[in-house]
Write a protein that holds these residues in place. Structure first.
Motif, PDB file in Angstrom:
ATOM      1  N   ASP A 161      30.408  43.519  75.906  1.00 42.53           N
ATOM      2  CA  ASP A 161      30.571  43.295  77.347  1.00 42.53           C
ATOM      3  C   ASP A 161      31.844  42.556  77.739  1.00 42.53           C
ATOM      4  N   ASP A 162      32.419  41.776  76.839  1.00 41.00           N
ATOM      5  CA  ASP A 162      33.591  40.978  77.245  1.00 41.00           C
ATOM      6  C   ASP A 162      34.608  40.830  76.119  1.00 41.00           C
ATOM      7  N   ALA A 163      34.835  41.890  75.378  1.00 41.85           N
ATOM      8  CA  ALA A 163      35.837  41.844  74.311  1.00 41.85           C
ATOM      9  C   ALA A 163      37.221  41.582  74.914  1.00 41.85           C
ATOM     10  N   ILE A 164      38.014  40.796  74.221  1.00 45.24           N
ATOM     11  CA  ILE A 164      39.352  40.493  74.725  1.00 45.24           C
ATOM     12  C   ILE A 164      40.280  41.695  74.517  1.00 45.24           C
ATOM     13  N   ARG A 165      41.354  41.724  75.297  1.00 43.92           N
ATOM     14  CA  ARG A 165      42.411  42.723  75.118  1.00 43.92           C
ATOM     15  C   ARG A 165      43.445  42.115  74.184  1.00 43.92           C
ATOM     16  N   PHE A 166      43.718  42.798  73.062  1.00 40.85           N
ATOM     17  CA  PHE A 166      44.612  42.254  72.047  1.00 40.85           C
ATOM     18  C   PHE A 166      45.756  43.222  71.790  1.00 40.85           C
ATOM     19  N   GLN A 167      46.976  42.773  72.076  1.00 35.26           N
ATOM     20  CA  GLN A 167      48.173  43.548  71.784  1.00 35.26           C
ATOM     21  C   GLN A 167      48.999  42.776  70.764  1.00 35.26           C
ATOM     22  N   VAL A 168      49.355  43.421  69.676  1.00 29.25           N
ATOM     23  CA  VAL A 168      50.112  42.721  68.646  1.00 29.25           C
ATOM     24  C   VAL A 168      51.242  43.610  68.132  1.00 29.25           C
ATOM     25  N   VAL A 169      52.399  42.996  67.939  1.00 31.56           N
ATOM     26  CA  VAL A 169      53.526  43.648  67.288  1.00 31.56           C
ATOM     27  C   VAL A 169      53.646  43.032  65.904  1.00 31.56           C
ATOM     28  N   LEU A 192      43.353  47.787  59.510  1.00 33.93           N
ATOM     29  CA  LEU A 192      44.324  47.839  60.599  1.00 33.93           C
ATOM     30  C   LEU A 192      44.384  49.245  61.203  1.00 33.93           C
ATOM     31  N   ALA A 193      44.361  50.265  60.343  1.00 37.10           N
ATOM     32  CA  ALA A 193      44.399  51.642  60.838  1.00 37.10           C
ATOM     33  C   ALA A 193      43.170  51.938  61.690  1.00 37.10           C
ATOM     34  N   GLN A 199      39.675  50.656  71.682  1.00 40.38           N
ATOM     35  CA  GLN A 199      40.224  50.727  73.037  1.00 40.38           C
ATOM     36  C   GLN A 199      40.900  49.437  73.478  1.00 40.38           C
ATOM     37  N   ASN A 200      40.433  48.300  72.994  1.00 38.86           N
ATOM     38  CA  ASN A 200      40.963  47.016  73.449  1.00 38.86           C
ATOM     39  C   ASN A 200      42.049  46.453  72.534  1.00 38.86           C
ATOM     40  N   VAL A 201      42.466  47.225  71.530  1.00 40.08           N
ATOM     41  CA  VAL A 201      43.464  46.755  70.567  1.00 40.08           C
ATOM     42  C   VAL A 201      44.660  47.704  70.561  1.00 40.08           C
ATOM     43  N   THR A 202      45.853  47.130  70.651  1.00 40.74           N
ATOM     44  CA  THR A 202      47.092  47.897  70.538  1.00 40.74           C
ATOM     45  C   THR A 202      47.941  47.279  69.429  1.00 40.74           C
ATOM     46  N   ILE A 203      48.255  48.078  68.412  1.00 38.65           N
ATOM     47  CA  ILE A 203      49.060  47.608  67.291  1.00 38.65           C
ATOM     48  C   ILE A 203      50.371  48.385  67.270  1.00 38.65           C
ATOM     49  N   SER A 204      51.472  47.662  67.278  1.00 38.29           N
ATOM     50  CA  SER A 204      52.794  48.281  67.190  1.00 38.29           C
ATOM     51  C   SER A 204      53.523  47.693  65.992  1.00 38.29           C
ATOM     52  N   VAL A 205      54.207  48.527  65.245  1.00 33.56           N
ATOM     53  CA  VAL A 205      54.947  48.068  64.060  1.00 33.56           C
ATOM     54  C   VAL A 205      56.431  48.041  64.377  1.00 33.56           C
ATOM     55  N   LEU A 206      57.060  46.905  64.088  1.00 33.15           N
ATOM     56  CA  LEU A 206      58.502  46.754  64.258  1.00 33.15           C
ATOM     57  C   LEU A 206      59.151  47.089  62.924  1.00 33.15           C
ATOM     58  N   PRO A 207      59.785  48.262  62.809  1.00 33.35           N
ATOM     59  CA  PRO A 207      60.282  48.712  61.499  1.00 33.35           C
ATOM     60  C   PRO A 207      61.527  47.966  61.044  1.00 33.35           C
ATOM     61  N   PHE A 208      61.752  47.975  59.735  1.00 38.85           N
ATOM     62  CA  PHE A 208      62.925  47.301  59.175  1.00 38.85           C
ATOM     63  C   PHE A 208      64.216  47.806  59.799  1.00 38.85           C
ATOM     64  N   GLU A 209      64.270  49.112  60.054  1.00 38.37           N
ATOM     65  CA  GLU A 209      65.518  49.687  60.547  1.00 38.37           C
ATOM     66  C   GLU A 209      65.864  49.264  61.969  1.00 38.37           C
ATOM     67  N   PRO A 268      52.317  52.962  69.495  1.00 38.51           N
ATOM     68  CA  PRO A 268      51.027  52.724  68.838  1.00 38.51           C
ATOM     69  C   PRO A 268      50.585  53.897  67.965  1.00 38.51           C
ATOM     70  N   GLU A 269      50.859  55.128  68.403  1.00 38.21           N
ATOM     71  CA  GLU A 269      50.472  56.307  67.627  1.00 38.21           C
ATOM     72  C   GLU A 269      51.285  56.386  66.332  1.00 38.21           C
ATOM     73  N   GLU A 270      52.591  56.178  66.438  1.00 40.01           N
ATOM     74  CA  GLU A 270      53.440  56.189  65.248  1.00 40.01           C
ATOM     75  C   GLU A 270      53.082  55.048  64.309  1.00 40.01           C
ATOM     76  N   SER A 271      52.742  53.903  64.892  1.00 35.60           N
ATOM     77  CA  SER A 271      52.380  52.729  64.088  1.00 35.60           C
ATOM     78  C   SER A 271      51.101  52.982  63.302  1.00 35.60           C
TER      79      SER A 271
END
Length: 294
Positions: A161-169, A192-193, A199-209, A268-271
């Motif tokens: 009912d009240d899950a937090i919204r979590f965005q992480v890079v 992680l995958a 729905q409430n989690v967004t994971i983005s990867v910051l690549p080495f390049e 997020p999809e590529e990550s």
């Protein structure tokens, strides 16, 4: 949305209200401390939310400020809530600072991580290995208590009912260091995958390049609260436990940093695709110098 209660946040709100009323009354810390027969540092710590305060002290302070009786009753009730013990209180010996208490009441969190998987997304085995590596002098009991706290915190992401919204890079280095060894890290990557599909989690990867970027000064988290009276806060992590930042210019600065690192990161999809790939073909397996033995 159901608003989660936290004594840490209540203490912070109460302190802000007390400071506002003192300043509106044109009264100095020195004057209050003299009337209360205590130190100025005590009043200051109450106002910054770093110390709890009794209902009697709240009444006495508000009387000095000439606060109307109906407002006094409201603030005294907040003082009572602020003195309650959070679920994490039994583990206070292995916790540093007020982060867990603030996190418990947050409605959303935006974070950048340089070295490790964030606690809200760690497996128990990864958490144990990470804590043992960071705190080699801790006893087994201390380590496992810290792991228990970390696992309990994760309910914030999975509540119905009240899950937090979590965005992480995540810096790609987070995915490339086999904390706990091959199996532990592969299991962590698989979690992680999976979390990337929530729905409430967004994971983005910051690549080495991506090269140099806005977040190179360090790891941080921006905690946002649903209730208007609870101001947002930035937690900038360091070796001594971290620093809490609350000024508007500080909040705006870190919001810009997060936007910039998120913009530089993979989608997020590529990550999610990269994380799943690394779980099967980890970078540490492809390196020379005996890494195949891990």
């Amino acid at each position: 949305m159901t608003t989660r209660q936290s004594p840490t946040v209540r203490r912070r709100r109460l302190g802000a209200e007390l400071r506002k009323r003192r300043e509106n009354a044109g009264i100095t810390l020195e004057f209050v401390a003299d009337r209360m027969e205590c130190s100025q540092s005590k009043i200051s710590r109450i106002e910054t939310g770093h110390s709890s305060v009794t209902s009697r002290d709240v009444r006495d302070m508000l009387t000095i400020y000439g606060t109307p009786a109906e407002e006094v009753d409201v603030l005294v009730e907040i003082a009572k809530e602020a003195r309650q013990k959070g679920w994490w209180h039994p583990y206070s010996s292995v916790l540093v600072g007020a982060y867990v208490g603030l996190e418990a009441a947050a409605s959303s969190i935006r974070a950048y991580e340089q070295q490790v998987v964030p606690g809200l997304l760690q497996t128990a085995e990864y958490a144990e290995a990470m804590i043992r590596g960071a705190q080699p002098d801790w006893t087994d009991e201390d380590v496992m208590n810290r792991v228990r706290v970390r696992m309990a915190r994760q309910s914030l992401l999975t509540r119905q009912d009240d899950a937090i919204r979590f965005q992480v890079v995540l810096d790609e280095s987070v995915l490339s260091r086999p904390v706990g060894g091959d199996k532990v890290m592969r299991d962590q990557l698989r979690l992680l995958a999976e979390a990337a599909s929530w729905q409430n989690v967004t994971i983005s990867v910051l690549p080495f390049e991506s090269g140099s970027h806005a977040g190179m000064d360090g790891t941080f988290a921006i905690l946002e609260f649903a209730e208007q009276d609870d101001s947002n806060v930035v937690y900038a992590e360091n070796a001594t436990g971290g620093l809490f930042l609350e000024k508007n210019d500080e909040l705006q600065k870190y919001a810009r940093i997060f936007e910039n690192v998120q913009r530089a990161a993979l989608s997020p999809e590529e990550s999610a695709e990269l994380i799943a790939q690394l779980a099967e073909e980890p970078l540490w397996k492809s390196r020379p110098r005996g890494f195949e033995s891990i």
